[in-house]
Design an enzyme around this catalytic site. Sequence first.
Site, PDB file in Angstrom:
ATOM      1  N   THR A  27      47.853  43.915  17.711  1.00 42.72           N
ATOM      2  CA  THR A  27      48.770  43.986  18.845  1.00 42.72           C
ATOM      3  C   THR A  27      48.718  42.665  19.597  1.00 42.72           C
ATOM      4  O   THR A  27      47.693  41.989  19.621  1.00 42.72           O
ATOM      5  CB  THR A  27      48.417  45.133  19.812  1.00 42.72           C
ATOM      6  OG1 THR A  27      47.261  44.760  20.571  1.00 42.72           O
ATOM      7  CG2 THR A  27      48.139  46.424  19.064  1.00 42.72           C
ATOM      8  N   ASP A  51      44.887  55.276  14.383  1.00 43.90           N
ATOM      9  CA  ASP A  51      44.033  54.501  13.484  1.00 43.90           C
ATOM     10  C   ASP A  51      43.587  53.229  14.194  1.00 43.90           C
ATOM     11  O   ASP A  51      44.388  52.340  14.465  1.00 43.90           O
ATOM     12  CB  ASP A  51      44.818  54.150  12.216  1.00 43.90           C
ATOM     13  CG  ASP A  51      43.986  53.339  11.237  1.00 43.90           C
ATOM     14  OD1 ASP A  51      43.224  53.956  10.471  1.00 43.90           O
ATOM     15  OD2 ASP A  51      44.089  52.094  11.243  1.00 43.90           O
ATOM     16  N   TYR A  56      39.682  45.632  15.603  1.00 44.14           N
ATOM     17  CA  TYR A  56      40.997  45.551  16.254  1.00 44.14           C
ATOM     18  C   TYR A  56      40.882  45.311  17.757  1.00 44.14           C
ATOM     19  O   TYR A  56      41.858  44.936  18.393  1.00 44.14           O
ATOM     20  CB  TYR A  56      41.801  46.831  16.034  1.00 44.14           C
ATOM     21  CG  TYR A  56      42.120  47.170  14.616  1.00 44.14           C
ATOM     22  CD1 TYR A  56      42.001  46.238  13.585  1.00 44.14           C
ATOM     23  CD2 TYR A  56      42.563  48.451  14.280  1.00 44.14           C
ATOM     24  CE1 TYR A  56      42.289  46.570  12.282  1.00 44.14           C
ATOM     25  CE2 TYR A  56      42.867  48.794  12.982  1.00 44.14           C
ATOM     26  CZ  TYR A  56      42.722  47.858  11.983  1.00 44.14           C
ATOM     27  OH  TYR A  56      43.017  48.203  10.692  1.00 44.14           O
ATOM     28  N   HIS A 119      35.513  49.103   6.549  1.00 50.12           N
ATOM     29  CA  HIS A 119      36.728  48.303   6.710  1.00 50.12           C
ATOM     30  C   HIS A 119      37.046  47.438   5.486  1.00 50.12           C
ATOM     31  O   HIS A 119      38.211  47.298   5.108  1.00 50.12           O
ATOM     32  CB  HIS A 119      36.608  47.416   7.950  1.00 50.12           C
ATOM     33  CG  HIS A 119      37.921  47.072   8.566  1.00 50.12           C
ATOM     34  ND1 HIS A 119      38.088  46.887   9.914  1.00 50.12           N
ATOM     35  CD2 HIS A 119      39.149  46.878   8.024  1.00 50.12           C
ATOM     36  CE1 HIS A 119      39.356  46.602  10.173  1.00 50.12           C
ATOM     37  NE2 HIS A 119      40.019  46.582   9.035  1.00 50.12           N
ATOM     38  N   GLN A 187      42.094  53.552   2.506  1.00 50.65           N
ATOM     39  CA  GLN A 187      43.242  52.967   3.203  1.00 50.65           C
ATOM     40  C   GLN A 187      43.518  51.583   2.627  1.00 50.65           C
ATOM     41  O   GLN A 187      42.664  50.704   2.665  1.00 50.65           O
ATOM     42  CB  GLN A 187      42.976  52.882   4.710  1.00 50.65           C
ATOM     43  CG  GLN A 187      44.202  52.415   5.482  1.00 50.65           C
ATOM     44  CD  GLN A 187      43.990  52.349   6.977  1.00 50.65           C
ATOM     45  OE1 GLN A 187      44.258  51.323   7.603  1.00 50.65           O
ATOM     46  NE2 GLN A 187      43.502  53.437   7.568  1.00 50.65           N
ATOM     47  N   SER A 214      50.444  48.503   6.262  1.00 49.37           N
ATOM     48  CA  SER A 214      51.421  47.445   5.969  1.00 49.37           C
ATOM     49  C   SER A 214      52.641  47.999   5.237  1.00 49.37           C
ATOM     50  O   SER A 214      53.229  47.326   4.387  1.00 49.37           O
ATOM     51  CB  SER A 214      50.773  46.307   5.154  1.00 49.37           C
ATOM     52  OG  SER A 214      49.630  45.804   5.817  1.00 49.37           O
ATOM     53  N   LEU A 216      55.550  48.458   6.307  1.00 53.61           N
ATOM     54  CA  LEU A 216      56.761  47.705   6.654  1.00 53.61           C
ATOM     55  C   LEU A 216      56.558  46.201   6.480  1.00 53.61           C
ATOM     56  O   LEU A 216      57.367  45.400   6.925  1.00 53.61           O
ATOM     57  CB  LEU A 216      57.186  48.020   8.091  1.00 53.61           C
ATOM     58  CG  LEU A 216      57.305  49.515   8.425  1.00 53.61           C
ATOM     59  CD1 LEU A 216      57.747  49.703   9.864  1.00 53.61           C
ATOM     60  CD2 LEU A 216      58.268  50.210   7.472  1.00 53.61           C
ATOM     61  N   SER A 264      54.266  50.619  16.259  1.00 55.41           N
ATOM     62  CA  SER A 264      55.364  50.099  17.062  1.00 55.41           C
ATOM     63  C   SER A 264      55.072  50.406  18.519  1.00 55.41           C
ATOM     64  O   SER A 264      54.571  51.487  18.840  1.00 55.41           O
ATOM     65  CB  SER A 264      56.705  50.721  16.655  1.00 55.41           C
ATOM     66  OG  SER A 264      57.727  50.242  17.514  1.00 55.41           O
ATOM     67  N   ARG A 269      61.632  53.158  18.298  1.00 50.74           N
ATOM     68  CA  ARG A 269      61.123  53.086  16.928  1.00 50.74           C
ATOM     69  C   ARG A 269      59.979  54.066  16.709  1.00 50.74           C
ATOM     70  O   ARG A 269      59.799  54.585  15.606  1.00 50.74           O
ATOM     71  CB  ARG A 269      60.707  51.652  16.599  1.00 50.74           C
ATOM     72  CG  ARG A 269      61.900  50.727  16.370  1.00 50.74           C
ATOM     73  CD  ARG A 269      61.496  49.424  15.718  1.00 50.74           C
ATOM     74  NE  ARG A 269      60.714  48.579  16.606  1.00 50.74           N
ATOM     75  CZ  ARG A 269      61.225  47.698  17.455  1.00 50.74           C
ATOM     76  NH1 ARG A 269      62.538  47.564  17.553  1.00 50.74           N
ATOM     77  NH2 ARG A 269      60.441  46.945  18.210  1.00 50.74           N
TER      78      ARG A 269
END
Length: 321
Positions: A27, A51, A56, A119, A187, A214, A216, A264, A269
């Site tokens: 983000t 998630d 992150y 991860h 994942q 991923s 998109l 998003s 969206r």
Amino acid sequence: MESNGVPMITLSSGIRMPALGMGTAETMVKGTEREKLAFLKAIEVGYRHFDTAAAYQSEECLGEAIAEALQLGLIKSRDELFITSKLWCADAHADLVLPALQNSLRNLKLDYLDLYLIHHPVSLKPGKFVNEIPKDHILPMDYKSVWAAMEECQTLGFTRAIGVCNFSCKKLQELMAAAKIPPVVNQVEMSPTLHQKNLREYCKANNIMITAHSVLGAICAPWGSNAVMDSKVLHQIAVARGKSVAQVSMRWVYQQGASLVVKSFNEGRMKENLKIFDWELTAENMEKISEIPQSRTSSADFLLSPTGPFKTEEEFWDEKD
């Protein structure tokens, strides 16, 4: 089917997971009020699966959003949510796994996770998260001892299930050879431009649910690609079906039997992404998508080293297997 229209998937361990989750990686507003409000809005419009990951740096904002959602009555209890977090590579050592999970729980202000994932299939020298990883800090992971520590986390009740991210068939075989509790999720990147057919077949045969990231093209990430969103094939299908390219891509992933996480911060969206479960792609649609050229978006370059366990992308992903 939940009231928000998102199907529930029963994992091999018996616990149920929403088929669609909201991702929180990469983000542009980390640790801000805007990030918290985006998570809160996602809960309001119907997302119940989130998630996150230590790397992150979104756990604290997500935790604040969950607490506020409870106060506002958007959810009646924490049990309505499915929360996934991930073990960072610097903590991928047997004695650091449990403390790392407990730190994630403190950040999230939760008593337990629903799913805890490794991860990446690599360890780093212990230390704080850094964006630029020194090449001499990259180490092979001791799958047996790290996975045993993950199993202990589940046995102690700090997580309801355990799994992995970015593991190839070969690496899954190595991990499962020593596992008492098998991973319930792997994942990985998956989209109409990276079908992951062999990995999907392997995971299905071993009762491991694929969760796609991923989907998109990770277009907001530094390594992202426009290949999905600019695909002429997907655009033609979207126009013909009265859907968006994003919805077509997400629906394709779901029709392959995978779950998925998308991100998003735009309310419109967010709502649109939830609307992929009440229609299907036709056999003709699926055939056209099967012909889209394949390429990987995500890169393992930051975990490659001349002295580390993986020297090339091919070694990391086992793409020649």
